[in-house]
Write a protein that holds these residues in place. Sequence first.
Motif, PDB file in Angstrom:
ATOM      1  N   TYR A  70       0.857  -1.194   0.000  1.00  0.00           N
ATOM      2  CA  TYR A  70       0.000   0.000   0.000  1.00  0.00           C
ATOM      3  C   TYR A  70       0.891   1.241   0.000  1.00  0.00           C
ATOM      4  CZ  TYR A  70      -3.714   3.191   1.586  1.00  0.00           C
ATOM      5  OH  TYR A  70      -4.624   4.218   1.696  1.00  0.00           O
ATOM      6  N   ALA A  94      -3.172   1.681  -4.378  1.00  0.00           N
ATOM      7  CA  ALA A  94      -3.378   3.011  -3.823  1.00  0.00           C
ATOM      8  C   ALA A  94      -4.671   3.088  -3.018  1.00  0.00           C
ATOM      9  CB  ALA A  94      -3.411   4.051  -4.950  1.00  0.00           C
ATOM     10  N   GLU A  95      -5.254   1.928  -2.733  1.00  0.00           N
ATOM     11  CA  GLU A  95      -6.484   1.869  -1.957  1.00  0.00           C
ATOM     12  C   GLU A  95      -6.442   0.611  -1.112  1.00  0.00           C
ATOM     13  OE1 GLU A  95      -9.650   1.708  -4.814  1.00  0.00           O
ATOM     14  OE2 GLU A  95      -8.390   0.618  -6.209  1.00  0.00           O
ATOM     15  N   LYS A 153       4.758   7.597  -0.233  1.00  0.00           N
ATOM     16  CA  LYS A 153       5.555   7.045  -1.333  1.00  0.00           C
ATOM     17  C   LYS A 153       7.050   7.239  -1.136  1.00  0.00           C
ATOM     18  CE  LYS A 153       5.242  11.176  -4.292  1.00  0.00           C
ATOM     19  NZ  LYS A 153       6.705  11.495  -4.256  1.00  0.00           N
ATOM     20  N   VAL A 182       0.882   5.522  -0.627  1.00  0.00           N
ATOM     21  CA  VAL A 182       0.083   6.739  -0.773  1.00  0.00           C
ATOM     22  C   VAL A 182       0.903   7.801  -1.497  1.00  0.00           C
ATOM     23  CG1 VAL A 182      -1.140   8.590   0.432  1.00  0.00           C
ATOM     24  CG2 VAL A 182      -1.238   6.249   1.322  1.00  0.00           C
ATOM     25  N   ASP A 183       0.368   8.286  -2.604  1.00  0.00           N
ATOM     26  CA  ASP A 183       0.988   9.365  -3.377  1.00  0.00           C
ATOM     27  C   ASP A 183      -0.042  10.485  -3.483  1.00  0.00           C
ATOM     28  OD1 ASP A 183       2.175  11.102  -5.119  1.00  0.00           O
ATOM     29  OD2 ASP A 183       2.487   9.634  -6.728  1.00  0.00           O
ATOM     30  N   GLN A 223      -3.220  11.310  -6.157  1.00  0.00           N
ATOM     31  CA  GLN A 223      -4.496  10.775  -5.678  1.00  0.00           C
ATOM     32  C   GLN A 223      -5.341  11.889  -5.077  1.00  0.00           C
ATOM     33  OE1 GLN A 223      -3.398   7.676  -2.880  1.00  0.00           O
ATOM     34  NE2 GLN A 223      -1.848   6.898  -4.276  1.00  0.00           N
TER      35      GLN A 223
END
Length: 226
Positions: free
Chosen positions: A60, A108-109, A85, A62-63, A67
């Motif tokens: 997982y 990303a989720e 990230k 996160v960017d 997003q």
Amino acid sequence: MKSPIAIRRGAVAAVFIDLQEEHRQDQRYLVDGYEKILANVQRLQAAARASGVPLHHWAYIVDLGAQDRPFHPVEADGKSAFSDKDDPLTAICHEVAPADGEALRIKAEASAFRSGPAAGELKARGIEWLVVAGVWTEACIDATVRDAVASGFRVLLVKDACGSGSAAMHQTAILNLANRLYGGAVTDTDGACRLLSGESVTVWQVEGSVPLRFTYENAARLYAEL
């Protein structure tokens, strides 16, 4: 109820969700009992590889620059409060990292199957069963399992190879999933390894409508009995 099952060779894949370093090093994001979970995952991975079962890994990441997440928690510098990230702790823990030839997918989720080609690719290869392990149980495991079931997979949920921020969070999440794990089953690492090797194993399967009516008082006992 508990009943014996066997999983046909060639119809099963193993799925490992978010087994990243942050869950044992980042004080904001620690998983309870993570070392034991990683040890159980190692056993699962060894059993899968020995039986020629394909392994699929997810991380997982996160960017926030790519997003749209208006309510996502951030640090003072604007970076994600977890799984950013640029954080090296998003790396998969070395002892359960993909082996040569095993792909690592980035999501990303929460769910591994909400978007992207993974579900379709597994279906095209004749996969019917997914052996699922990873973290966090009430978040990314829950979302992945529910989407897998909705996509027509049978899920073997390995309860002691999953984890969360506390035993209570993990156990109640497993019970919630077990109540609606239609077509699938719940077992422990021992049972999953035996199934991966081609044995028949007695596992817990849901019967009827929401049979596990757990309370604060009996949740741990019901979890242990799965």
